[in-house]
Design a protein around this motif. Structure first.
Motif, PDB file in Angstrom:
ATOM      1  N   LYS A 106      47.943  39.549  51.268  1.00  0.00           N
ATOM      2  CA  LYS A 106      48.026  38.208  50.701  1.00  0.00           C
ATOM      3  C   LYS A 106      46.887  37.951  49.721  1.00  0.00           C
ATOM      4  O   LYS A 106      47.090  37.333  48.667  1.00  0.00           O
ATOM      5  N   VAL A 107      45.697  38.402  50.084  1.00  0.00           N
ATOM      6  CA  VAL A 107      44.545  38.201  49.199  1.00  0.00           C
ATOM      7  C   VAL A 107      44.727  38.959  47.893  1.00  0.00           C
ATOM      8  O   VAL A 107      44.507  38.431  46.796  1.00  0.00           O
ATOM      9  N   MET A 108      45.157  40.234  47.996  1.00  0.00           N
ATOM     10  CA  MET A 108      45.372  41.022  46.789  1.00  0.00           C
ATOM     11  C   MET A 108      46.534  40.468  45.973  1.00  0.00           C
ATOM     12  O   MET A 108      46.550  40.548  44.743  1.00  0.00           O
ATOM     13  N   GLY A 109      47.517  39.899  46.662  1.00  0.00           N
ATOM     14  CA  GLY A 109      48.643  39.320  45.946  1.00  0.00           C
ATOM     15  C   GLY A 109      48.279  38.069  45.185  1.00  0.00           C
ATOM     16  O   GLY A 109      48.971  37.694  44.225  1.00  0.00           O
ATOM     17  N   SER A 110      47.191  37.395  45.603  1.00  0.00           N
ATOM     18  CA  SER A 110      46.749  36.192  44.912  1.00  0.00           C
ATOM     19  C   SER A 110      45.768  36.494  43.775  1.00  0.00           C
ATOM     20  O   SER A 110      45.175  35.574  43.215  1.00  0.00           O
ATOM     21  N   PHE A 111      45.605  37.776  43.452  1.00  0.00           N
ATOM     22  CA  PHE A 111      44.698  38.169  42.362  1.00  0.00           C
ATOM     23  C   PHE A 111      45.137  37.490  41.062  1.00  0.00           C
ATOM     24  O   PHE A 111      46.287  37.584  40.641  1.00  0.00           O
ATOM     25  N   ASN A 112      44.185  36.810  40.422  1.00  0.00           N
ATOM     26  CA  ASN A 112      44.472  36.091  39.189  1.00  0.00           C
ATOM     27  C   ASN A 112      43.246  36.142  38.293  1.00  0.00           C
ATOM     28  O   ASN A 112      42.239  35.472  38.552  1.00  0.00           O
ATOM     29  N   ALA A 113      43.314  36.956  37.246  1.00  0.00           N
ATOM     30  CA  ALA A 113      42.187  37.115  36.334  1.00  0.00           C
ATOM     31  C   ALA A 113      42.154  36.060  35.245  1.00  0.00           C
ATOM     32  O   ALA A 113      41.263  36.088  34.383  1.00  0.00           O
ATOM     33  N   CYS A 146      26.766  34.721  42.244  1.00  0.00           N
ATOM     34  CA  CYS A 146      27.718  34.984  41.155  1.00  0.00           C
ATOM     35  C   CYS A 146      28.860  35.879  41.634  1.00  0.00           C
ATOM     36  O   CYS A 146      30.026  35.654  41.276  1.00  0.00           O
ATOM     37  N   MET A 147      28.545  36.885  42.440  1.00  0.00           N
ATOM     38  CA  MET A 147      29.585  37.754  42.974  1.00  0.00           C
ATOM     39  C   MET A 147      30.540  36.960  43.865  1.00  0.00           C
ATOM     40  O   MET A 147      31.766  37.114  43.772  1.00  0.00           O
ATOM     41  N   ALA A 148      29.981  36.088  44.731  1.00  0.00           N
ATOM     42  CA  ALA A 148      30.822  35.282  45.608  1.00  0.00           C
ATOM     43  C   ALA A 148      31.688  34.318  44.802  1.00  0.00           C
ATOM     44  O   ALA A 148      32.876  34.124  45.107  1.00  0.00           O
ATOM     45  N   ALA A 149      31.116  33.710  43.754  1.00  0.00           N
ATOM     46  CA  ALA A 149      31.866  32.766  42.928  1.00  0.00           C
ATOM     47  C   ALA A 149      32.992  33.470  42.171  1.00  0.00           C
ATOM     48  O   ALA A 149      34.096  32.935  42.044  1.00  0.00           O
ATOM     49  N   ILE A 202      38.767  34.502  41.283  1.00  0.00           N
ATOM     50  CA  ILE A 202      39.828  35.486  41.039  1.00  0.00           C
ATOM     51  C   ILE A 202      40.897  35.467  42.143  1.00  0.00           C
ATOM     52  O   ILE A 202      42.096  35.513  41.857  1.00  0.00           O
ATOM     53  N   PHE A 203      40.461  35.386  43.400  1.00  0.00           N
ATOM     54  CA  PHE A 203      41.400  35.533  44.507  1.00  0.00           C
ATOM     55  C   PHE A 203      41.804  34.203  45.149  1.00  0.00           C
ATOM     56  O   PHE A 203      42.811  34.137  45.850  1.00  0.00           O
ATOM     57  N   PHE A 204      41.011  33.159  44.935  1.00  0.00           N
ATOM     58  CA  PHE A 204      41.311  31.878  45.596  1.00  0.00           C
ATOM     59  C   PHE A 204      41.282  30.732  44.580  1.00  0.00           C
ATOM     60  O   PHE A 204      40.817  29.630  44.900  1.00  0.00           O
ATOM     61  N   ASP A 205      41.763  30.999  43.385  1.00  0.00           N
ATOM     62  CA  ASP A 205      41.718  29.979  42.341  1.00  0.00           C
ATOM     63  C   ASP A 205      42.594  28.774  42.685  1.00  0.00           C
ATOM     64  O   ASP A 205      42.250  27.634  42.370  1.00  0.00           O
ATOM     65  N   GLU A 206      43.724  29.013  43.330  1.00  0.00           N
ATOM     66  CA  GLU A 206      44.611  27.906  43.697  1.00  0.00           C
ATOM     67  C   GLU A 206      43.931  26.968  44.686  1.00  0.00           C
ATOM     68  O   GLU A 206      44.001  25.737  44.548  1.00  0.00           O
TER      69      GLU A 206
END
Length: 247
Positions: A6-13, A115-118, A123-127
Motif C-alpha cells: 500500500k505504501v509503495m502503491g501510494s508513491f507520488n513524485a 528533510c529525509m522524513a519530510a 512522496i508516500f503520504f501526500d494525500e
C-alpha cells in the motif's frame, strides 16, 4: 507485505515538483555541506624554539580537528631540555570552540534527518498531508524552529571560528609569554592551521538559514490559516436577492 504494498502503491513524485518538495531536496543537500565542511577538517599548527645549545631547534606540532578542543592538546615543557632541566612534562593550550562547533553540527544533522522524513511524507503520504491539517501545521512550525536554529548556530559558530583562529595564532594569543623558554630564547610559529573549509561552513550555515526562511511562505500556504484567509467571501443566494421580504 500488504502494508508495504500500500505504501509503495501510494508513491507520488508530483510533490517534488512543488516548491515545498524540491526546496526540501535543496535543504537536504545544503545541510550535508554544512556539517561535512566542519567535521572533515584535519589541520595542524606548529611552532619551534631556538635552544641555546648550538642553536638547536625544537619543534612542537599539534593536530587541530573537529570538535576543535584546543585546550585538550598539549606540548612539552620545558622546550629546551638540558642536563640541569627537570623531566619533561606536558602543558595545555588555551581556548577552543568545541561547544559552538558541536551545536552547529548537531543542527545540521537534525535538519538532514528531518528533510529525509519530510520527503518520505511528501512522496508516500501526500494525500494524508493534504487532508490532515496537523501535518501541514507541524511541517510549518518545525520549519520555523529549524530556521531559527540555523541562525543561532551559524552566528555562534562564526564567533567560535573567530576565537579558534585567535587561539591557534600563538603570537596573537600571547602563548609565548606563558612559555619560559620562549621568553628566554626565541619561538616562531611556522605552520598555521588551514581553516578554509571552516570559512565555507559558515557560508553554508547562513545560506541554509536563508533557504529555510524563504521556504516558510510555501509551507504557510499549505496550512489552514492561509486557506481560511484566502477563501473568497460568500455572496447572497439568488433566492435572497429576489425575496422582497429581505429587501
Amino acid at each position: 507485505m500488504d502494508v508495504v504494498g500500500k505504501v509503495m502503491g501510494s508513491f507520488n513524485a508530483e510533490a517534488l515538483k512543488e516548491p515545498r518538495g524540491f526546496i526540501k531536496i535543496l535543504q537536504w543537500i545544503l545541510s550535508i555541506f554544512a556539517f561535512a565542511t566542519t567535521t572533515s577538517v584535519n589541520t595542524q599548527l606548529s611552532f619551534y624554539a631556538k635552544c641555546p645549545d648550538f642553536m638547536e631547534m625544537v619543534r612542537q606540532t599539534t593536530s587541530v580537528s573537529y570538535p576543535f578542543r584546543i585546550e585538550d592538546q598539549t606540548y612539552q615543557m620545558p622546550l629546551c631540555k638540558n642536563g640541569t632541566s627537570p623531566d619533561v612534562s606536558s602543558a595545555s593550550y588555551v581556548g577552543g570552540s568545541a561547544s559552538a562547533a558541536e551545536f552547529y553540527v548537531f543542527v545540521g544533522v537534525i535538519v538532514f534527518l528531518y528533510c529525509m522524513a519530510a520527503l518520505i511524507l511528501y512522496i508516500f503520504f501526500d494525500e494524508q498531508y493534504r487532508k490532515n491539517n496537523l501535518f501541514s501545521i507541524g511541517d510549518f512550525v518545525v520549519s520555523c524552529v529549524l530556521t531559527a536554529l540555523w541562525l543561532i548556530s551559524s552566528a555562534a559558530w562564526a564567533q567560535g571560528l573567530v576565537n579558534l583562529k585567535y587561539d591557534t595564532d600563538l603570537k596573537e594569543s600571547d602563548l609565548y609569554r606563558r612559555i619560559p623558554d620562549c621568553v628566554a630564547y626565541t619561538c616562531h610559529q611556522d605552520v598555521m592551521p588551514n581553516f578554509a573549509s571552516l570559512n565555507v561552513s559558515i557560508i553554508f550555515g547562513f545560506l541554509n538559514m536563508v533557504v529555510w526562511g524563504g521556504n516558510l511562505w510555501f509551507l504557510y500556504k499549505e496550512t489552514p490559516w492561509f486557506k481560511v484567509r484566502s477563501k473568497p467571501p460568500t455572496t447572497p443566494t439568488q433566492s435572497q436577492e429576489t425575496d422582497p421580504q429581505r429587501i
